[in-house]
Motif scaffolding. Sequence first.
Motif, PDB file in Angstrom:
ATOM      1  N   UNK A   1      -0.650 -66.665  -1.719  1.00 46.11           N
ATOM      2  CA  UNK A   1      -1.137 -65.398  -2.276  1.00 46.11           C
ATOM      3  C   UNK A   1      -0.075 -64.749  -3.163  1.00 46.11           C
ATOM      4  N   UNK A   2       1.166 -64.807  -2.731  1.00 44.31           N
ATOM      5  CA  UNK A   2       2.254 -64.223  -3.516  1.00 44.31           C
ATOM      6  C   UNK A   2       2.426 -64.957  -4.839  1.00 44.31           C
ATOM      7  N   UNK A   3       2.242 -66.279  -4.824  1.00 36.12           N
ATOM      8  CA  UNK A   3       2.322 -67.049  -6.062  1.00 36.12           C
ATOM      9  C   UNK A   3       1.198 -66.650  -7.016  1.00 36.12           C
ATOM     10  N   UNK A   4       0.001 -66.416  -6.475  1.00 32.32           N
ATOM     11  CA  UNK A   4      -1.129 -65.977  -7.305  1.00 32.32           C
ATOM     12  C   UNK A   4      -0.807 -64.657  -8.002  1.00 32.32           C
ATOM     13  N   UNK A   5      -0.168 -63.742  -7.280  1.00 35.44           N
ATOM     14  CA  UNK A   5       0.216 -62.458  -7.872  1.00 35.44           C
ATOM     15  C   UNK A   5       1.200 -62.655  -9.024  1.00 35.44           C
ATOM     16  N   UNK A   6       2.107 -63.612  -8.860  1.00 32.63           N
ATOM     17  CA  UNK A   6       3.091 -63.876  -9.911  1.00 32.63           C
ATOM     18  C   UNK A   6       2.420 -64.406 -11.176  1.00 32.63           C
ATOM     19  N   UNK A   7       1.452 -65.311 -11.025  1.00 33.78           N
ATOM     20  CA  UNK A   7       0.789 -65.850 -12.212  1.00 33.78           C
ATOM     21  C   UNK A   7      -0.164 -64.834 -12.842  1.00 33.78           C
ATOM     22  N   UNK A   8      -0.681 -63.928 -12.034  1.00 34.02           N
ATOM     23  CA  UNK A   8      -1.463 -62.838 -12.613  1.00 34.02           C
ATOM     24  C   UNK A   8      -0.569 -61.963 -13.492  1.00 34.02           C
ATOM     25  N   UNK A   9       0.645 -61.701 -13.014  1.00 36.21           N
ATOM     26  CA  UNK A   9       1.612 -60.946 -13.801  1.00 36.21           C
ATOM     27  C   UNK A   9       2.024 -61.730 -15.043  1.00 36.21           C
ATOM     28  N   UNK A  10       2.193 -63.036 -14.901  1.00 40.05           N
ATOM     29  CA  UNK A  10       2.536 -63.873 -16.045  1.00 40.05           C
ATOM     30  C   UNK A  10       1.461 -63.819 -17.113  1.00 40.05           C
ATOM     31  N   UNK A  11       0.184 -63.783 -16.681  1.00 37.85           N
ATOM     32  CA  UNK A  11      -0.912 -63.668 -17.633  1.00 37.85           C
ATOM     33  C   UNK A  11      -0.807 -62.413 -18.481  1.00 37.85           C
ATOM     34  N   UNK A  12      -0.320 -61.333 -17.871  1.00 39.85           N
ATOM     35  CA  UNK A  12      -0.123 -60.089 -18.624  1.00 39.85           C
ATOM     36  C   UNK A  12       0.960 -60.259 -19.677  1.00 39.85           C
ATOM     37  N   UNK A  13       1.999 -61.039 -19.343  1.00 35.14           N
ATOM     38  CA  UNK A  13       3.065 -61.315 -20.318  1.00 35.14           C
ATOM     39  C   UNK A  13       2.506 -62.043 -21.538  1.00 35.14           C
ATOM     40  N   UNK A  14       1.695 -63.076 -21.301  1.00 31.06           N
ATOM     41  CA  UNK A  14       1.159 -63.851 -22.419  1.00 31.06           C
ATOM     42  C   UNK A  14       0.128 -63.050 -23.214  1.00 31.06           C
TER      43      UNK A  14
END
Length: 363
Positions: A305-318
Amino acid sequence: MLVEHTELITAGDRIGNCRVQALCDLLRVKGALLSPYALFLCCFNTLLSFSAVSVNHMVLPMVSSFYDNLEELFLTEQQLNYDIQTFLKTASQLKEILDTGDAFIVLCDANSALRGKKNKSPLQVGVCSGITLLGYHWNDFIYSQPGKKNCFSKISSKMLEYSRNFQVYPSAPQSISIHVLEGNDLAAFSERLYSPEYLKQQLDRMLIRSVNPDAKEESTYLTNQNCHVYLNQEAVGQFMQYLEQLYDLVDGLGTTNKEITIKVIELKLKMLRKALISGTSTFNRAELAESIRYLGRVSGSERIDQLAEKFEESGKHFRQISKFLYQPQKGLNEDAQKLITDTIEMFQQAFQFEREAIDAYLG
């Protein structure tokens, strides 16, 4: 006319990635029980691939997170019987196949297919799209549309022909159609893709490759462009080197034709943005986060779940990068060096953020 079992398409979740959802719809019609999120985890090949594509005497950047032959790779790995045909079929030939009850995927340019209008630009950059043809009515074909609950749409035979002929650089030829054949053990296949252990293995394999500096395998783009494709950490290095070369172009503006150079750099940045948002506004990070979150639910793992949160944040970066590159001309005219420097720094931060998230997850 509709093939049988199209009701199975609307029975489950849907994901925004058109190629994965089209493959999911096809397998569902054939009788498989699966989530598009599970399928995404199995099809997502790499966090970054990069190639420098020569188009009209210019070298344009192509970035992606999928191989162009993702269906072939997945169906082969799952040991399912399939057939990929590589010749452009007429509308009558497509209808003859549908009359046999066989739904199938066709690759196309989604920008024109989904809008039902011809493209204003003669050039599209990105991974070409796929739609699952399910039937027809007079001169219209019925297909499943990704990301929508009410997912059935129509496309005219003329527009389908146009979108299948339109060249998307450096993509696979749109003449491809993908067919899942009879005789597959779809019960065992469905059970495998519902296994949290199996899905975690698929996710971990992709993440380990993405941070491994020695992973130098070349992707298998079905491209009619003669270009080398870099993956993972090698792709990051080559891509950042490409951006630094743009800075060198800017640095030489005092001794070259400034107006022409600005135009060349502007086109390169616009093509980069087009590749970034090909089929997704977050470079597939939002879809990856959704899929990892699905795995977290079925596995009960807080770490996932924590990894999912990180990639959601990464999506905001892109998404922020794609917005920044939306209209680069003004920034290039005002301070070209700053615009390129800012672009480089934004990509460096995005890649570093993902690297740290993966390292923390893998332990």
